[in-house]
Design a protein around this motif. Structure first.
Motif, PDB file in Angstrom:
ATOM      1  N   LEU A  87       3.747   6.125   5.897  1.00  0.00           N
ATOM      2  CA  LEU A  87       3.518   4.937   5.069  1.00  0.00           C
ATOM      3  C   LEU A  87       3.105   3.744   5.933  1.00  0.00           C
ATOM      4  CD1 LEU A  87       6.463   5.226   2.512  1.00  0.00           C
ATOM      5  CD2 LEU A  87       4.040   5.693   2.115  1.00  0.00           C
ATOM      6  N   TYR A  88       3.755   3.581   7.087  1.00  0.00           N
ATOM      7  CA  TYR A  88       3.396   2.489   8.002  1.00  0.00           C
ATOM      8  C   TYR A  88       1.932   2.623   8.420  1.00  0.00           C
ATOM      9  CZ  TYR A  88       3.584  -0.722  11.971  1.00  0.00           C
ATOM     10  OH  TYR A  88       3.329  -1.762  12.834  1.00  0.00           O
ATOM     11  N   ASN A  89       1.543   3.839   8.758  1.00  0.00           N
ATOM     12  CA  ASN A  89       0.173   4.103   9.192  1.00  0.00           C
ATOM     13  C   ASN A  89      -0.834   3.706   8.125  1.00  0.00           C
ATOM     14  OD1 ASN A  89      -2.116   5.368  10.389  1.00  0.00           O
ATOM     15  ND2 ASN A  89      -0.750   6.811  11.421  1.00  0.00           N
ATOM     16  N   LEU A  90      -0.581   4.131   6.871  1.00  0.00           N
ATOM     17  CA  LEU A  90      -1.532   3.898   5.791  1.00  0.00           C
ATOM     18  C   LEU A  90      -1.568   2.431   5.366  1.00  0.00           C
ATOM     19  CD1 LEU A  90      -0.917   7.068   3.597  1.00  0.00           C
ATOM     20  CD2 LEU A  90      -2.596   6.724   5.413  1.00  0.00           C
ATOM     21  N   ILE A  91      -0.392   1.802   5.303  1.00  0.00           N
ATOM     22  CA  ILE A  91      -0.357   0.390   4.897  1.00  0.00           C
ATOM     23  C   ILE A  91      -0.980  -0.489   5.974  1.00  0.00           C
ATOM     24  CG2 ILE A  91       1.157  -1.554   4.330  1.00  0.00           C
ATOM     25  CD1 ILE A  91       3.114   0.511   3.132  1.00  0.00           C
ATOM     26  N   SER A  92      -0.649  -0.220   7.233  1.00  0.00           N
ATOM     27  CA  SER A  92      -1.228  -1.028   8.318  1.00  0.00           C
ATOM     28  C   SER A  92      -2.741  -0.816   8.415  1.00  0.00           C
ATOM     29  CB  SER A  92      -0.553  -0.690   9.655  1.00  0.00           C
ATOM     30  OG  SER A  92      -0.737   0.670  10.000  1.00  0.00           O
ATOM     31  N   ASN A  93      -3.209   0.402   8.090  1.00  0.00           N
ATOM     32  CA  ASN A  93      -4.657   0.633   8.047  1.00  0.00           C
ATOM     33  C   ASN A  93      -5.301  -0.172   6.922  1.00  0.00           C
ATOM     34  OD1 ASN A  93      -4.850   2.300  10.230  1.00  0.00           O
ATOM     35  ND2 ASN A  93      -5.129   4.191   9.083  1.00  0.00           N
ATOM     36  N   GLU A 122       9.541  -0.162   0.722  1.00  0.00           N
ATOM     37  CA  GLU A 122       9.936  -1.567   0.844  1.00  0.00           C
ATOM     38  C   GLU A 122      10.270  -1.913   2.287  1.00  0.00           C
ATOM     39  OE1 GLU A 122      10.649  -4.473  -1.535  1.00  0.00           O
ATOM     40  OE2 GLU A 122       8.866  -3.296  -2.064  1.00  0.00           O
ATOM     41  N   HIS A 123      10.932  -0.982   2.960  1.00  0.00           N
ATOM     42  CA  HIS A 123      11.299  -1.204   4.363  1.00  0.00           C
ATOM     43  C   HIS A 123      10.047  -1.400   5.224  1.00  0.00           C
ATOM     44  CE1 HIS A 123      13.370  -0.796   8.191  1.00  0.00           C
ATOM     45  NE2 HIS A 123      12.543   0.195   8.518  1.00  0.00           N
ATOM     46  N   ILE A 124       9.026  -0.583   4.972  1.00  0.00           N
ATOM     47  CA  ILE A 124       7.778  -0.693   5.738  1.00  0.00           C
ATOM     48  C   ILE A 124       7.062  -1.998   5.409  1.00  0.00           C
ATOM     49  CG2 ILE A 124       5.534   0.355   6.188  1.00  0.00           C
ATOM     50  CD1 ILE A 124       8.002   1.845   7.324  1.00  0.00           C
ATOM     51  N   ILE A 125       7.022  -2.347   4.138  1.00  0.00           N
ATOM     52  CA  ILE A 125       6.364  -3.598   3.718  1.00  0.00           C
ATOM     53  C   ILE A 125       7.038  -4.796   4.375  1.00  0.00           C
ATOM     54  CG2 ILE A 125       5.920  -5.114   1.737  1.00  0.00           C
ATOM     55  CD1 ILE A 125       5.637  -2.502   0.067  1.00  0.00           C
ATOM     56  N   ASN A 126       8.368  -4.776   4.406  1.00  0.00           N
ATOM     57  CA  ASN A 126       9.098  -5.883   5.036  1.00  0.00           C
ATOM     58  C   ASN A 126       8.825  -5.958   6.531  1.00  0.00           C
ATOM     59  OD1 ASN A 126      10.256  -6.648   2.606  1.00  0.00           O
ATOM     60  ND2 ASN A 126      12.078  -5.367   2.889  1.00  0.00           N
ATOM     61  N   SER A 127       8.675  -4.799   7.170  1.00  0.00           N
ATOM     62  CA  SER A 127       8.419  -4.791   8.617  1.00  0.00           C
ATOM     63  C   SER A 127       7.026  -5.327   8.943  1.00  0.00           C
ATOM     64  CB  SER A 127       8.585  -3.377   9.176  1.00  0.00           C
ATOM     65  OG  SER A 127       7.536  -2.530   8.739  1.00  0.00           O
ATOM     66  N   LEU A 128       6.117  -5.277   7.957  1.00  0.00           N
ATOM     67  CA  LEU A 128       4.753  -5.769   8.160  1.00  0.00           C
ATOM     68  C   LEU A 128       4.540  -7.134   7.514  1.00  0.00           C
ATOM     69  CD1 LEU A 128       2.872  -2.408   7.451  1.00  0.00           C
ATOM     70  CD2 LEU A 128       2.905  -3.617   9.645  1.00  0.00           C
ATOM     71  N   GLU A 129       5.624  -7.806   7.209  1.00  0.00           N
ATOM     72  CA  GLU A 129       5.561  -9.066   6.462  1.00  0.00           C
ATOM     73  C   GLU A 129       4.663 -10.097   7.134  1.00  0.00           C
ATOM     74  OE1 GLU A 129       8.658 -12.301   4.438  1.00  0.00           O
ATOM     75  OE2 GLU A 129       9.389 -10.758   5.812  1.00  0.00           O
ATOM     76  N   MET A 130       4.755 -10.221   8.454  1.00  0.00           N
ATOM     77  CA  MET A 130       3.962 -11.223   9.173  1.00  0.00           C
ATOM     78  C   MET A 130       2.465 -10.895   9.079  1.00  0.00           C
ATOM     79  SD  MET A 130       6.020 -13.509  10.277  1.00  0.00           S
ATOM     80  CE  MET A 130       5.015 -14.370  11.478  1.00  0.00           C
ATOM     81  N   ASP A 131       2.106  -9.645   9.281  1.00  0.00           N
ATOM     82  CA  ASP A 131       0.699  -9.233   9.180  1.00  0.00           C
ATOM     83  C   ASP A 131       0.172  -9.434   7.764  1.00  0.00           C
ATOM     84  OD1 ASP A 131       0.355  -8.567  11.788  1.00  0.00           O
ATOM     85  OD2 ASP A 131       0.712  -6.426  11.527  1.00  0.00           O
ATOM     86  N   ALA A 169       1.228 -11.556   5.485  1.00  0.00           N
ATOM     87  CA  ALA A 169       1.068 -12.990   5.207  1.00  0.00           C
ATOM     88  C   ALA A 169      -0.116 -13.574   5.979  1.00  0.00           C
ATOM     89  CB  ALA A 169       2.349 -13.732   5.568  1.00  0.00           C
ATOM     90  N   HIS A 170      -0.241 -13.209   7.258  1.00  0.00           N
ATOM     91  CA  HIS A 170      -1.307 -13.758   8.098  1.00  0.00           C
ATOM     92  C   HIS A 170      -2.693 -13.402   7.557  1.00  0.00           C
ATOM     93  CE1 HIS A 170      -3.443 -15.072  11.680  1.00  0.00           C
ATOM     94  NE2 HIS A 170      -4.030 -13.874  11.741  1.00  0.00           N
ATOM     95  N   ASN A 171      -2.818 -12.170   7.023  1.00  0.00           N
ATOM     96  CA  ASN A 171      -4.112 -11.707   6.535  1.00  0.00           C
ATOM     97  C   ASN A 171      -4.283 -11.896   5.031  1.00  0.00           C
ATOM     98  OD1 ASN A 171      -5.434 -10.319   8.984  1.00  0.00           O
ATOM     99  ND2 ASN A 171      -3.367  -9.453   8.986  1.00  0.00           N
ATOM    100  N   GLU A 172      -3.282 -12.558   4.418  1.00  0.00           N
ATOM    101  CA  GLU A 172      -3.343 -12.883   2.987  1.00  0.00           C
ATOM    102  C   GLU A 172      -3.598 -11.638   2.136  1.00  0.00           C
ATOM    103  OE1 GLU A 172      -6.310 -15.925   2.703  1.00  0.00           O
ATOM    104  OE2 GLU A 172      -4.957 -17.491   3.416  1.00  0.00           O
ATOM    105  N   ILE A 173      -2.772 -10.643   2.375  1.00  0.00           N
ATOM    106  CA  ILE A 173      -2.864  -9.387   1.624  1.00  0.00           C
ATOM    107  C   ILE A 173      -1.880  -9.429   0.460  1.00  0.00           C
ATOM    108  CG2 ILE A 173      -2.685  -6.879   1.736  1.00  0.00           C
ATOM    109  CD1 ILE A 173      -4.818  -7.814   3.599  1.00  0.00           C
ATOM    110  N   ALA A 174      -2.322  -9.094  -0.728  1.00  0.00           N
ATOM    111  CA  ALA A 174      -1.417  -8.928  -1.863  1.00  0.00           C
ATOM    112  C   ALA A 174      -0.998  -7.459  -1.900  1.00  0.00           C
ATOM    113  CB  ALA A 174      -2.110  -9.311  -3.154  1.00  0.00           C
TER     114      ALA A 174
END
Length: 388
Positions: A281-287, A243-252, A254-259
């Motif tokens: 987790l950050y690496n895999l989610i951001s990828n 959840e912490h990683i997802i929140n840190s990537l919130e802008m990306d 939303a901008h890329n319309e990822i569910a």
């Protein structure tokens, strides 16, 4: 083996004319907790001393003098060598019988036993009629041998990774140094200021790339040096970490319309380095965000799966995917990219670092992917036994 049951209670039940030497041998074995067995080849009768039975956790009266009872407790993986070694001695192929095998104890655990024996009597035709031998508990020795093997395997694996890492460092630094050398030679030969300015800009580009390489290598060295320290042992709630990683990537996101769906069980905990887990987790989610597909609505799903011995964290996306058949042996190598997107921010370092961090935490990372259909990364952690 092939023995029949017969209840025998003393050594004199086997041989009423037992010699004084045999009695001395019996007393010596009892004092060292070594078990004695005695097998009549003709009648298939067997005797186990109380010391042999004690090795398995039984009192003398609790375990029958029955070879079938011993044999049925044999670990399945040891049965073939157990029978082969004994029969080879009876047939005369082996001068003495010696076999190490695992045997099921009264408490449900297995112990390692060293069984030794030798033919002591023969009939008029030279055929063996009696074999006498010993049982020795070698569980502690086998445990130490396994520990030594595990340590050797670890050192061998570390040396192999260090060897590969050295080649990476050497290759990349030589490439940058070679580029510097060439540009400087061109600079010396340049005849116009315009040409010199252009070469200086090339030098700046190479310098920036070298700095990035050094930072990458420093990060990896830092991970490897921490792989056996207490820094890697924290009780981490996996759901909250994700959840912490997802929140840190919130802008990306939303901008890329990822569910994105965090379906990790909220009561899943593992003992790892929290920073490393967050990094993976950050690496895999951001990828998953970076390599989304423009042909469908993008989504990333995180979930946890429990097996008997492992907790697995799955990070799945429906992005552009990877041709795993083509890049099977390169997926987690350094400076390798597989997406064919020619992105300037794809350096081919992320998965290598993720793998290094997973190994440092005692886990593994795998990927299942199809080109054009998305990827699923599987993070596997061995379950820790609860402390007593």
């Amino acid at each position: 083996m092939f023995w029949k049951r017969k209840s025998l209670n003393t050594y004199n039940d086997i041989d009423n004319n037992e010699s004084i030497d045999n009695l001395k041998w019996k007393i010596a074995l009892e004092s060292t907790n070594v078990g004695l067995w005695n097998f009549n080849v003709k009648t298939k009768d067997v005797f186990f001393s109380k010391e042999s039975k004690h090795i398995l956790g039984y009192e003398d009266h609790e375990f029958p003098n029955n070879a079938a009872e011993w044999n049925r407790r044999m670990h399945p993986d040891d049965l073939d060598t157990y029978f082969n070694d004994f029969n080879a001695h009876v047939d005369g192929t082996l001068e003495a019988y010696s076999n190490e095998h695992r045997i099921l104890c009264k408490d449900g655990s297995y112990k390692w036993v060293l069984a030794k024996g030798k033919i002591t009597e023969r009939n008029a035709k030279g055929k063996p009629t009696r074999i006498i031998g010993t049982h020795t508990d070698i569980t502690l020795r086998k445990k130490k041998e396994q520990q030594a093997k595990n340590q050797l395997d670890l050192i061998t694996s570390q040396n192999k990774r260090l060897h590969n890492f050295t080649h990476i460092v050497s290759h990349n630094l030589k490439t940058h140094i070679g580029n510097f050398k060439n540009i400087l030679e061109f600079y010396d030969e340049a005849t116009s200021e315009e040409e010199k300015i252009k070469l200086i800009n090339h030098l700046k580009t190479i310098s920036k790339a070298l700095t990035t390489t050094i930072v990458d290598l420093d990060d990896i060295i830092s991970i490897k040096t921490k792989s056996n320290t207490k820094e890697l042992s924290e009780r981490v709630n996996v759901f909250k970490c994700a959840e912490h990683i997802i929140n840190s990537l919130e802008m990306d996101i939303a901008h890329n319309e990822i569910a994105i769906y965090n379906s990790i069980r909220q009561d899943d905990f593992i003992n790892v380095n929290k920073s490393y887990l967050e990094s993976v987790l950050y690496n895999l989610i951001s990828n998953g965000i970076k390599y989304r597909s423009d042909e469908r609505n993008s989504k990333i799903i995180l979930q946890s799966v429990h097996t008997k011995n492992e907790l697995r964290i799955l990070v799945a996306d429906n992005g552009i995917g990877i041709d795993t058949n083509k890049f099977k042996n390169q997926l987690f190598e350094m400076y390798k990219t597989f997406h064919g997107t020619k992105r300037g921010d794809s350096r081919g370092v992320g998965l290598y670092i993720a793998k290094t961090q997973m190994e440092a935490m005692g886990g593994t990372i795998e990927v299942e992917s199809n080109l054009g259909a998305g990827s699923t990364f599987i993070l596997s952690f061995k379950k820790q036994k609860p402390s007593i």
